[in-house]
Design an enzyme around this catalytic site. Structure first.
Site, PDB file in Angstrom:
ATOM      1  N   ASN A   1       0.822  -1.197   0.000  1.00 59.53           N
ATOM      2  CA  ASN A   1       0.000   0.000   0.000  1.00 59.53           C
ATOM      3  C   ASN A   1       0.868   1.265   0.000  1.00 59.53           C
ATOM      4  O   ASN A   1       1.023   1.906  -1.038  1.00 59.53           O
ATOM      5  CB  ASN A   1      -0.950  -0.009   1.200  1.00 59.53           C
ATOM      6  CG  ASN A   1      -1.928   1.147   1.184  1.00 59.53           C
ATOM      7  OD1 ASN A   1      -1.863   2.011   0.326  1.00 59.53           O
ATOM      8  ND2 ASN A   1      -2.834   1.178   2.133  1.00 59.53           N
ATOM      9  N   ASP A   2       1.464   1.589   1.139  1.00 59.66           N
ATOM     10  CA  ASP A   2       2.207   2.847   1.248  1.00 59.66           C
ATOM     11  C   ASP A   2       3.317   2.987   0.202  1.00 59.66           C
ATOM     12  O   ASP A   2       3.586   4.091  -0.259  1.00 59.66           O
ATOM     13  CB  ASP A   2       2.824   2.985   2.648  1.00 59.66           C
ATOM     14  CG  ASP A   2       1.754   3.183   3.709  1.00 59.66           C
ATOM     15  OD1 ASP A   2       0.675   3.685   3.370  1.00 59.66           O
ATOM     16  OD2 ASP A   2       2.001   2.816   4.877  1.00 59.66           O
ATOM     17  N   VAL A   3       3.941   1.877  -0.178  1.00 58.22           N
ATOM     18  CA  VAL A   3       5.067   1.953  -1.120  1.00 58.22           C
ATOM     19  C   VAL A   3       4.616   2.288  -2.534  1.00 58.22           C
ATOM     20  O   VAL A   3       5.448   2.434  -3.424  1.00 58.22           O
ATOM     21  CB  VAL A   3       5.905   0.647  -1.143  1.00 58.22           C
ATOM     22  CG1 VAL A   3       6.500   0.384   0.221  1.00 58.22           C
ATOM     23  CG2 VAL A   3       5.090  -0.540  -1.620  1.00 58.22           C
TER      24      VAL A   3
END
Lengths: 107, 462
Positions: free
Chosen positions: B391-393
């Protein structure tokens, strides 16, 4: 200086140079193998077992010997576990030319 | 065996250890490297055992048999997805072994040849054994906490309280004072006290650090275990231990640096912890913008008609154990002439290289697995990207929104692909606690399901 160089200085020299060796060697490790790198560094740092051997080796029984035997056991778990798991992981890293047994056939 | 010969044997062992690490520059050389590591260890052990002061073998053999059997058993049985906790567990053992060896050296200095003419422990040796014990104890208890978090025996959330850093600082100062007192007068109670306090601070240092910062924590503990070994090496005047400690210490330090850089965070901010705590960060950033949700049939249709596909795996794939079915689907696509590759962010997963091992386990050829810098330029000419458990990456806010907590973090530019398939259970924000605008992008299709279940369904349709 009237005395010979203290052995500590030699050891410190080895230590500092080994840090540089480690620095360059580890930067050359491919990121794909960073997990095996941690597993194998873990295994080799258990060379601390040589200290455990010295403590566990003498005749008779003492507190030091008990510490030594305990450290021996822990280090043995690490040495065998670390090398075996590294081997297991590395065996999985296969290129296209050599598909793993039971895996897909090269088309 | 003379002392010189023993020292030479340790030199050979050290060289073999360097070569073992050097081998990891490529997967084929790595297998040979591991054998060199084993040979180095065997040489170091044999060179020590033949030492004339080692006369009692029964306990040594028993310890090796018992420890070796346990280690081999665990190493054979462990799931690849559980590798981070295994490594954390192993680090704790090195740490505790260092404490025990330091304690043994303190109790029987004559066995270690560290007495001076007056029969007292040498000054340098006092400092060295104290350092070995303190770093070893921190490594042990810190790794136990990391293990418990990774194994989910305790919550992975950061544990914070008021005055935490002040308390850590105070304990740190007390340890330094106790080590100084021990150096001045080597009595057992100082040794016991600073060891116990080091155990305590090991726990306190790791509890404020959240689950997704674990790649840094594990690397850092790896580094500590090396420094602890080196400290003991100085006590024993053993070059193999000093060299190995230095190698491992710098290896862990480099990995920590790589992980921090991949998150655009400073080492200090990771150590201070608290990132991703529920208390901070913009809460409930979820927007009510429309999202496009799709089914496994839609996904399979898009994939079959794609010329090139890039798969972006994350920790969620490991949790769902979806790597095998993912590889199966990828294999079907390749058989249909689709170009399939995998893009790995350095901090994907819970330890450095975690994703690579899982994909290797699923028989993905390593040539298909590429690093961030390598593959990032290719997203713009890729038809379909599958984001599975990450997600965040992938959050474009890292590039575009200076107010975002992850701004400046290198990300995989998946948003530049023609279509993004995002397999996720819900729209819940990732670890950083921020919304991912990629969910609402016009070229994104959300596939709401368990990663493994969804990949199975897609694989069936292909």
């Amino acid at each position: 200086m009237e005395h010979a160089v203290d052995p500590l200085i030699w050891e410190l020299s080895i230590f500092v140079l080994a840090i540089f060796v480690g620095y360059y060697v580890v930067w050359s490790v491919t990121p794909a193998l960073h997990t095996p790198l941690m597993a194998i560094t873990n295994a080799i740092s258990s060379v601390i077992v040589v200290g455990a051997l010295l403590a566990a080796g003498p005749e008779g029984f003492s507190i030091a010997k008990m510490f030594g035997i305990a450290a021996m056991t822990l280090a043995a778990v690490n040495i065998f576990g670390g090398f075996v798991v590294t081997q297991r992981m590395l065996a999985m890293f296969r290129g296209k030319k050599r598909p793993a047994a039971g895996g897909q056939k090269a088309h | 065996m003379s002392a010189n010969l023993t020292a030479l044997a340790y030199l050979v062992a050290s060289v073999l250890f360097v070569l073992a690490l050097r081998g990891l520059s490529s997967p084929t050389a790595a297998r040979r490297g591991n054998m060199m590591g084993i040979a180095g260890m065997a040489i170091a052990v044999i060179a020590t055992v033949v030492n004339p002061q080692i006369v009692s073998y029964e306990w040594i053999v028993a310890a090796i048999v018992v420890g070796g059997a346990i280690g081999t058993f665990i190493a054979r049985k462990i799931e690849m997805s559980a590798m981070p906790q295994l490594v954390a567990g192993f680090h704790s053992l090195v740490g505790l072994a260092a404490v025990f060896v330091a304690a043994a050296a303190f109790n029987a200095p004559e066995s270690f040849g560290i007495l001076d003419e007056a029969g007292a422990i040498r000054l340098a040796s006092r400092i060295e054994m104290a350092l070995g014990a303190v770093i070893g104890a921190i490594t042990f208890s810190g790794s136990i906490v990391a293990f418990a978090k990774l194994q989910e025996l305790v919550s992975g959330n950061p544990v914070q309280f008021k005055g935490q850093h002040l308390l850590n600082l105070a304990i740190g100062v007390v340890i330094v004072v106790l080590v100084a007192m021990f150096t001045n007068e080597p009595v057992a109670q100082w040794f016991a006290l600073f060891t116990v306090l080091a155990f305590v601070i090991g726990v306190l240092l790791i509890i404020p650090i959240g689950g997704a910062d674990m790649p840094v924590v594990i690397s850092m503990l790896n580094s500590y275990s090396g420094w602890a070994a080196a400290g003991i090496g100085f006590t024993l005047h053993n070059s193999a231990l000093i060299v190995t400690g230095a190698l491992v210490g710098s290896s862990g330090a480099i990995l920590s640096y790589i992980m921090c850089r991949a998150m655009n965070r400073s080492f200090v901010s990771v150590i201070l912890g608290g990132f991703g705590a529920e208390s901070d960060g913009p809460k409930k950033a979820k927007s009510d913008k429309p999202v496009k949700a799709g089914s496994s049939e839609d996904a399979a249709f898009l994939l079959k008609n794609a010329g090139s596909v890039i798969i972006v795996p994350g920790y969620g794939m490991a949790v769902a154990q979806a790597q095998h079915v993912l590889a199966e689907a990828a294999h079907k696509l390749k058989a249909q002439g689709v170009r399939v590759r995998y893009a790995i962010h350095p901090v994907a997963g819970r330890m450095p290289g975690h994703m690579n091992v899982l994909l290797a386990e699923a028989n993905v050829p390593y040539e298909d697995v590429q690093e961030l810098e390598e593959i990032n330029p290719d997203f713009s000419n890729t038809d379909v990207v599958i984001v599975i458990g990450a997600n965040d990456v992938t959050n474009p806010a890292a590039r575009s929104d200076p107010k975002s907590p992850i701004f400046g973090m290198p990300i995989l530019d998946v948003d530049k692909a023609k279509t993004v398939l995002f397999i996720k259970r819900s729209l819940a924000p990732g670890y950083a606690g921020i919304d991912n605008e990629l969910f609402y992008a016009p070229n994104t299709m959300m596939l709401f399901a368990d990663a493994k279940k969804m990949m199975q369904d897609i694989a069936k349709e292909l």
